[in-house]
Design an enzyme around this catalytic site. Structure first.
Site, PDB file in Angstrom:
ATOM      1  N   GLN A  56       0.870  -1.186   0.000  1.00 42.56           N
ATOM      2  CA  GLN A  56       0.000   0.000   0.000  1.00 42.56           C
ATOM      3  C   GLN A  56       0.905   1.233   0.000  1.00 42.56           C
ATOM      4  O   GLN A  56       0.905   2.041   0.919  1.00 42.56           O
ATOM      5  CB  GLN A  56      -0.934  -0.032   1.206  1.00 42.56           C
ATOM      6  CG  GLN A  56      -1.955  -1.162   1.107  1.00 42.56           C
ATOM      7  CD  GLN A  56      -3.018  -1.076   2.190  1.00 42.56           C
ATOM      8  OE1 GLN A  56      -3.415   0.007   2.608  1.00 42.56           O
ATOM      9  NE2 GLN A  56      -3.480  -2.223   2.654  1.00 42.56           N
ATOM     10  N   LYS A 115       2.172 -10.022 -16.118  1.00 39.11           N
ATOM     11  CA  LYS A 115       1.112 -10.434 -15.193  1.00 39.11           C
ATOM     12  C   LYS A 115      -0.035  -9.438 -15.214  1.00 39.11           C
ATOM     13  O   LYS A 115       0.173  -8.235 -15.231  1.00 39.11           O
ATOM     14  CB  LYS A 115       1.705 -10.501 -13.780  1.00 39.11           C
ATOM     15  CG  LYS A 115       0.702 -10.808 -12.686  1.00 39.11           C
ATOM     16  CD  LYS A 115       1.382 -11.037 -11.343  1.00 39.11           C
ATOM     17  CE  LYS A 115       1.732  -9.757 -10.627  1.00 39.11           C
ATOM     18  NZ  LYS A 115       2.207  -9.964  -9.247  1.00 39.11           N
TER      19      LYS A 115
HETATM   20  C1  R5P Z   1       3.587  -7.973  -6.327  1.00 42.51           C
HETATM   21  O1  R5P Z   1       3.853  -6.953  -6.927  1.00 42.51           O
HETATM   22  C2  R5P Z   1       4.567  -8.726  -5.483  1.00 42.51           C
HETATM   23  O2  R5P Z   1       5.875  -8.567  -5.932  1.00 42.51           O
HETATM   24  C3  R5P Z   1       4.226 -10.203  -5.453  1.00 42.51           C
HETATM   25  O3  R5P Z   1       4.338 -10.719  -6.778  1.00 42.51           O
HETATM   26  C4  R5P Z   1       2.828 -10.412  -4.964  1.00 42.51           C
HETATM   27  O4  R5P Z   1       2.581  -9.574  -3.884  1.00 42.51           O
HETATM   28  C5  R5P Z   1       2.615 -11.840  -4.558  1.00 42.51           C
HETATM   29  O5  R5P Z   1       1.310 -11.946  -4.072  1.00 42.51           O
HETATM   30  P1  R5P Z   1       0.493 -13.279  -4.198  1.00 42.51           P
HETATM   31  O6  R5P Z   1       1.357 -14.391  -3.648  1.00 42.51           O
HETATM   32  O7  R5P Z   1      -0.742 -13.046  -3.364  1.00 42.51           O
HETATM   33  O8  R5P Z   1       0.161 -13.480  -5.632  1.00 42.51           O
END
Ligand code: R5P
Length: 284
Positions: free
Chosen positions: A87, A183
């Site tokens: 955040q 992504k």
């Molecule tokens: C996002 O920008 C972070 O670098 C991680 O890729 C992300 O926070 C991973 O979150 P989750 O395991 O919930 O997909």
């Protein structure tokens, strides 16, 4: 003197062992109404080192209590995993920049102090501290661990553009190829990834990222890379947040192994960041 918060006891013990410093005895409890209780059972020294990750709101309260207890000392604050780091912006009108709010709450205790974070999600967060703040990089430690696996024809992958710098650092240490995936976040727990033009057939892959939270990003990446013919797929992450059934999700996707550091104390935390924290503390 080193004061280990409740979420960083193992790491605090390891840093104390590296530095040969005293580890204070502390008591942490929760009152029946849910409020937190903290006591440091030691005479405080002129300079203290507090080590406490803040994966939950309660851990943040424990940290504030430790800072309040130590306010007469000069404090080196180590927050190995700094919660709310995602955040880091106001994404929609009416939202807070919670990472800034947390730093602002800590600042009054750090007038004579210093802050050390590890692979903070957004380096801009350092600027919200009114004392000197640094961002330690655990990537070389993770790369060393990957090197010990003896992988074949290795490709290092970043699951998005955000972790490209980290993947490049790791790839260069390992003498491996490097690329990233595109992504798109569909919801808080779901992501989709557009395949990149990279021939992974029969090659071992390690996906590097700063954190694994729900495991959604990594699970999708693993499935995609396996569908493209990758041989073994490993994950390397600094912060193993691993909420809910993240680990199950990752193994169901076919991951060969998960490597992570002890910024959070989990079963997969096989790489210790104690050496880089100890080095930063010696410098300060
Ligand atoms: C996002 O920008 C972070 O670098 C991680 O890729 C992300 O926070 C991973 O979150 P989750 O395991 O919930 O997909």
């Amino acid at each position: 003197m080193i004061i280990g918060g409740p979420s960083s006891q193992l790491l605090a013990g390891r840093v104390a062992a590296v530095l040969g410093e005293e580890l204070a005895l502390c008591e942490y409890r929760t009152f029946p109404d849910g409020e937190s209780y903290t006591q440091v059972v030691a005479s405080l020294e002129e300079r203290v080192i507090i080590i406490q990750s803040t994966p939950t709101d309660q851990d943040l309260v424990y940290l504030l209590q430790l800072l309040d207890i130590c306010q007469e000392s000069s404090i080196d604050l180590v927050v190995p995993y700094f919660g709310y780091a995602r955040q880091d912006k106001i994404f929609k009108p009416g939202e807070p920049m919670t990472a800034r709010a947390v730093a602002t709450a800590l600042n009054p205790f750090l007038r004579r102090g210093k802050v050390h974070l590890v692979n903070i999600h957004a380096p801009s967060i350092l600027s919200h501290f009114s004392c000197p703040a640094d961002n330690l990089d655990a990537t070389p430690l993770l790369a060393d661990k990957v090197a010990s696996l003896g992988l074949k024809d290795l490709v290092v992958i970043s699951p998005d553009k955000g972790a490209v710098a980290m993947a490049r650092t790791a790839a260069s240490a390992l003498g491996a190829d490097c690329d990233y995936l595109q992504k798109t976040r569909l919801s808080g727990t779901e992501v989709s990834m557009a395949p990149k033009e990279i021939d992974l057939r029969n090659r071992d892959v390690v996906i590097f990222d700063d954190m694994i939270a729900t495991g959604g990003t990594m699970a999708t990446a693993i499935e995609m890379l396996r569908a493209q013919g990758a041989a073994r797929v490993y994950l390397a992450a600094v912060h193993p947040v691993l909420t809910g059934s993240a680990v199950l999700k990752l193994y169901r996707s076919g991951v060969e192994g998960i490597l992570a550091t002890d910024t959070l104390d989990r079963g997969v935390s096989t790489v210790s960041v104690a050496p880089i924290i100890a080095k930063a503390l010696l410098k300060g």
